[in-house]
Write a protein that holds these residues in place. Sequence first.
Motif, mmCIF file in Angstrom:
data_model
loop_
_atom_site.group_PDB
_atom_site.id
_atom_site.type_symbol
_atom_site.label_atom_id
_atom_site.label_comp_id
_atom_site.label_asym_id
_atom_site.label_seq_id
_atom_site.Cartn_x
_atom_site.Cartn_y
_atom_site.Cartn_z
ATOM 1 N N ILE A 121 1.263 -1.395 0.035
ATOM 2 C CA ILE A 121 0.206 0.490 -0.271
ATOM 3 C C ILE A 121 1.139 1.311 0.006
ATOM 4 O O ILE A 121 1.721 1.465 0.969
ATOM 5 N N GLY A 122 1.034 2.215 -0.728
ATOM 6 C CA GLY A 122 1.482 3.316 -0.886
ATOM 7 C C GLY A 122 1.549 3.755 -1.981
ATOM 8 O O GLY A 122 1.882 3.004 -3.061
ATOM 9 N N LYS A 123 3.157 3.728 -1.749
ATOM 10 C CA LYS A 123 4.152 4.432 -2.570
ATOM 11 C C LYS A 123 5.028 3.237 -3.657
ATOM 12 O O LYS A 123 5.309 2.660 -2.733
ATOM 13 N N TRP A 124 4.854 2.835 -4.304
ATOM 14 C CA TRP A 124 5.423 1.670 -5.117
ATOM 15 C C TRP A 124 6.992 2.371 -6.111
ATOM 16 O O TRP A 124 8.152 1.720 -5.940
ATOM 17 N N HIS A 125 6.137 3.169 -7.091
ATOM 18 C CA HIS A 125 7.301 3.688 -7.700
ATOM 19 C C HIS A 125 8.583 2.841 -8.494
ATOM 20 O O HIS A 125 10.017 3.372 -8.294
ATOM 21 N N LEU A 126 8.035 2.172 -9.468
ATOM 22 C CA LEU A 126 9.061 0.574 -9.655
ATOM 23 C C LEU A 126 8.548 0.394 -11.259
ATOM 24 O O LEU A 126 8.804 -0.245 -12.149
ATOM 25 N N GLN A 127 6.714 1.818 -11.488
ATOM 26 C CA GLN A 127 7.122 1.701 -13.192
ATOM 27 C C GLN A 127 6.530 0.607 -13.159
ATOM 28 O O GLN A 127 4.879 0.036 -14.089
ATOM 29 N N SER A 128 6.729 -1.302 -12.932
ATOM 30 C CA SER A 128 5.666 -2.348 -13.463
ATOM 31 C C SER A 128 4.534 -2.495 -12.026
ATOM 32 O O SER A 128 4.593 -2.046 -11.126
ATOM 33 N N ASP A 129 3.950 -3.206 -12.130
ATOM 34 C CA ASP A 129 2.645 -3.627 -11.145
ATOM 35 C C ASP A 129 2.966 -4.265 -10.489
ATOM 36 O O ASP A 129 3.939 -5.272 -10.476
ATOM 37 N N PRO A 130 3.632 -4.117 -8.923
ATOM 38 C CA PRO A 130 3.541 -4.900 -8.182
ATOM 39 C C PRO A 130 3.231 -6.749 -8.200
ATOM 40 O O PRO A 130 2.231 -7.549 -8.544
#
Length: 475
Positions: A121-130
């Motif tokens: 939840i929140g900031k992921w910022h890795l471009q691909s989906d989790p």
Amino acid sequence: MNPKLLPLLAFISVTFFTQAADQKSQRPNIVFIMADDHAAHAISAYGSKVNKTPNIDRIGKEGMRFSNCFVVNSICTPSRAAILTGKYSHINGVPVFNRFDGSQWTVAKDLQKAGYHTGMIGKWHLQSDPTGFDYWNILPGQGKYHDPSFIEMGKTNKFPGGYATDLIADFAINFMEKRPKDQPFFLMCHHKAPHRGWEPDAKHARQFENAEIPEPATFNDDYKNRAAAATEATMRIDRDLTPNDVKFTPPPGLSPAELKHWKYERYMRDYLACIASVDDNVGRVLDYLEKNDLSKNTIVIYTSDQGFFLGDHNWFDKRFMYEESLRMPFLIRYPEKIKAGKVNDAMILNVDFAPTFLEYAGLTAPKEVQGRSIAPLLRGEKPKDWRTSMYYRYYHYPADHRVQPHYGVRNERYKLIFYNRINEWELFDLQKDPHELKSVYADPKYASVQKKMLAELNRLRADLNDKDQFADIQK
Ligand code: CA
């Protein structure tokens, strides 16, 4: 077999299976709370001179606080990739702001496979989906503080009037509330705050309005006696903060020194107000665990994806291997297994988090993982072969702040840095020069130290298999 023994055997086997089931069900929940750009020196448990963070402090007071937790590449996206994989940037493929290959191994995938209910939840910022998460609800890219959108399992939802920090805690609590109760859970709760933009909510916006925030010791650094990289960097308080950053018009007639101080105060007041909201929301998550009888068997961590300069060296931002940027806050509570109120000065790294979670879940990290579980340290042991030095590497140049790519080694007393594009070195004696103002590289008095540190740097590079995969990266 003596038929009289049958009831006894039945009793033993029932007891055995019940214990095995208990052990499985007693695997701890893990709540990993990570802020973005929250420097340890803006946390009261770390001796902050500028603010108080009672809820974050509580995690350390009821658990353990690490005074030497370091990031292996001090920038948002690479740190997130290193945490998920337990590997350095040159192995996980994320040296800068590039796309994370979600098909690779992550700690979330192993925990999910082992029966954990996993959430991001929140900031992921890795471009691909989790990947590896049963539930995810993330900000698109950097996301917005006010009126943010979130992407929930692929679907975009808007929250007009909402504030990112509050919403992220709402979603985290909701995830715990709705979780299947027969599984342990692993929750990554990643705040956007206090990243640049530094936009507080109405509740905290005026909290530091009249505060006189003391200037740090290196506020007027002149960058002499160091490599050219420090002079080149464009993240100075007096020169590089934009009108958007400071948000107000300075009063007329200020001298350059007064204007610099005014900008520093504007920056810090908003930065600290954003943190006050994070701290409140850490409190909400801790309260939820308490009320639902989950505190005892839940590991709670508070950290940040890297450190940050709070006017230190006349800078905002991070990236450098200097202490304020390299150091991450790391507080951890697990009442069943970690004694309260301890401070640990062992050197730990963000690549250690993944193997630590795995050990607590009863799993073993794949051998490719480069970090090491800190569970022995949490038990109060200090393994004889625990690391006494760490390797660091930064790549992102020239965007956004013209910080020269560099790599280096830090041990308990010294730090050797090599700026590979400009072929310049720095060596710091952290005991004599804790603020890293004077490089002693090529000083004959430090010749043997320099030689040893260079050998250690080469040893770590070989050990970690860093073969300059991204040496020429420019972005
Ligand atoms: Ca960050």
